[in-house]
Design a protein around this motif. Sequence first.
Motif, short mmCIF file in Angstrom:
data_model
loop_
_atom_site.label_atom_id
_atom_site.label_comp_id
_atom_site.label_asym_id
_atom_site.label_seq_id
_atom_site.Cartn_x
_atom_site.Cartn_y
_atom_site.Cartn_z
N ARG A 28 0.84 -1.21 0.00
CA ARG A 28 0.00 0.00 0.00
C ARG A 28 0.87 1.26 0.00
O ARG A 28 0.59 2.21 -0.72
CB ARG A 28 -0.93 0.00 1.21
CG ARG A 28 -2.08 -0.99 1.11
CD ARG A 28 -3.17 -0.68 2.13
NE ARG A 28 -2.68 -0.81 3.50
CZ ARG A 28 -2.72 -1.93 4.20
NH1 ARG A 28 -3.18 -3.04 3.63
NH2 ARG A 28 -2.28 -1.96 5.44
N LEU A 29 1.91 1.27 0.81
CA LEU A 29 2.78 2.44 0.88
C LEU A 29 3.57 2.64 -0.40
O LEU A 29 3.81 3.78 -0.83
CB LEU A 29 3.73 2.32 2.07
CG LEU A 29 3.09 2.34 3.47
CD1 LEU A 29 4.14 2.10 4.54
CD2 LEU A 29 2.37 3.67 3.71
N ALA A 30 4.00 1.52 -1.03
CA ALA A 30 4.79 1.62 -2.25
C ALA A 30 3.94 1.93 -3.47
O ALA A 30 4.46 2.43 -4.47
CB ALA A 30 5.56 0.32 -2.47
N GLY A 31 2.66 1.64 -3.40
CA GLY A 31 1.76 1.93 -4.51
C GLY A 31 1.25 0.70 -5.22
O GLY A 31 0.13 0.69 -5.71
N ASP A 32 2.05 -0.36 -5.30
CA ASP A 32 1.61 -1.62 -5.89
C ASP A 32 2.62 -2.71 -5.55
O ASP A 32 3.65 -2.46 -4.91
CB ASP A 32 1.41 -1.51 -7.41
CG ASP A 32 2.68 -1.11 -8.15
OD1 ASP A 32 3.78 -1.44 -7.67
OD2 ASP A 32 2.57 -0.49 -9.22
N GLY A 33 2.32 -3.94 -6.00
CA GLY A 33 3.15 -5.08 -5.65
C GLY A 33 4.55 -5.02 -6.24
O GLY A 33 5.52 -5.42 -5.59
N ASN A 48 4.35 -13.69 -5.07
CA ASN A 48 3.45 -14.80 -5.32
C ASN A 48 2.06 -14.34 -5.75
O ASN A 48 1.39 -15.03 -6.53
CB ASN A 48 3.36 -15.69 -4.08
CG ASN A 48 4.58 -16.58 -3.93
OD1 ASN A 48 5.63 -16.28 -4.48
ND2 ASN A 48 4.45 -17.66 -3.20
N GLU A 49 1.62 -13.18 -5.27
CA GLU A 49 0.33 -12.68 -5.75
C GLU A 49 0.41 -12.40 -7.25
O GLU A 49 -0.50 -12.74 -8.02
CB GLU A 49 -0.08 -11.42 -5.00
CG GLU A 49 -1.47 -10.96 -5.44
CD GLU A 49 -1.89 -9.65 -4.81
OE1 GLU A 49 -3.04 -9.57 -4.34
OE2 GLU A 49 -1.08 -8.71 -4.81
N LEU A 50 1.51 -11.76 -7.68
CA LEU A 50 1.69 -11.50 -9.11
C LEU A 50 1.74 -12.81 -9.89
O LEU A 50 1.17 -12.92 -10.99
CB LEU A 50 2.97 -10.70 -9.34
CG LEU A 50 2.97 -9.26 -8.82
CD1 LEU A 50 4.35 -8.65 -8.99
CD2 LEU A 50 1.93 -8.41 -9.55
N LEU A 51 2.42 -13.82 -9.34
CA LEU A 51 2.52 -15.11 -10.02
C LEU A 51 1.14 -15.74 -10.18
O LEU A 51 0.79 -16.24 -11.27
CB LEU A 51 3.44 -16.03 -9.22
CG LEU A 51 3.61 -17.45 -9.76
CD1 LEU A 51 4.33 -17.43 -11.10
CD2 LEU A 51 4.37 -18.32 -8.76
#
Length: 445
Positions: free
Chosen positions: A312-317, A369-372
């Motif tokens: 959330r702080l970085a903006g995305d995964g 892993n969410e991106l995967l």
Amino acid sequence: MTGTQGARTDTALTEQAAVRRFVTVSFLFWLPAGLGLAPMVLLLTERGLTLAAVAAAYAAHSLTVAALELPTGGLSDVIGRRTVLAGAGTLNACALVLIALGTTPWVIVPGMALMGAGRALSSGPAEAWYVDTVHAHAGPGADLRTGLARGSAASSGAIALGVLLGGGMPWLLGLGTDPGERLRTLTSDLVLPLSVPVLLGAAVHVVFVFYVLSALTETPRPAATLRGVLRGVPGAIGAGLRLGAGDALIRRILMTTGAAGTALAALELLTPGRAAETTGSPESGAVLFAGLAAAGFVCSAAGSRLAPLVARLAGDGERAIMVSLGASTAGLLALAATVGATGVFPAAVATAGYGLVYLGLGAAGPSENELLHRRVDTSGRATALSVQSLAQQLLGAAAGVVIGVLPAGPLPWLLGAVVLLAGTLLWARRTLATPSADPAAGSAG
């Protein structure tokens, strides 16, 4: 990877229930690994194995995992997650009994290989079950990072707890009236104090098997025949090997996982010797290393729990992965900078760097892993996780060989830092598109 949505999980199971069951399975599976981590080498040497024989036993484990990683991932995609996970727990329970009670290499080495087979079987099915269950309940756009983070935190926390228990039990058995000696006498040296944590790990695996069979509900798949399995598994393996070739994002994830394996190899190979140098003796160094290992897994668990916040702080995964791996790289650089230095301040910097490596890797994992999972569908989910695990193991093993021949000093630490920095910089360039594995549309492999 393309394909339609395969066998679907029980849609009556809520996301919250799926998270709880995934966390429980993760904890129960990895607790025995922590219990055996501290006493294993000492147990094998007390049984009379030479260091060369101990190395051969560990090589049997590693080679078995590497050989079976992809076939067992494909097996999970063909016959189901629950069946494969129960098989993993059963093999591990048998393996730990053989290792705990074995008195010759001819028993212990097959036990280590059997444990490698169990480890390969476990790589991916639990996480694949969780993702399939959430997708069945809330659709392919459901949040995965939070549950993956909690599962990863549970795994790291279980190992940390297991290390403390496994290291403390043999010591406690030697106190007072020395119940450990009485145990040896009663069993004619079959059960040693160092065997107790390993046997406890076998018992935990039995509990794991019963929990998997009762809690991980799946819609029954078509009855698997030997011919069907033999035909389906090679296809799943081939699809797994093609993952990186056809998808830039998956290729980036696999390369990053390999870089993380290099960093972990540096920590595991170099920290024990450094701990012994700090304390002045191998015995006290082993105690210090056990404490550091437990602390490292606690930091990894904390990083996993922080992964949603970091995203959330970085903006995305993708940005979250870059920030997290950057923190780990900084930790390795701190360890390299303090090699040979003495005093409280260098020791504090090195300790902080050690924890930072684990914290960053723990935070990066759930986002990776969410991106995967958004790139693959249920028909190849466990295979994709096996490919990821294999990348970490192979690059970590290769890095270990190189680190072992480098001269002592900061150079081995810098090798790990440079490779991890290269993995971090992979995420400086944004992915143009991130299609999800929507069962209606197919995945964008």
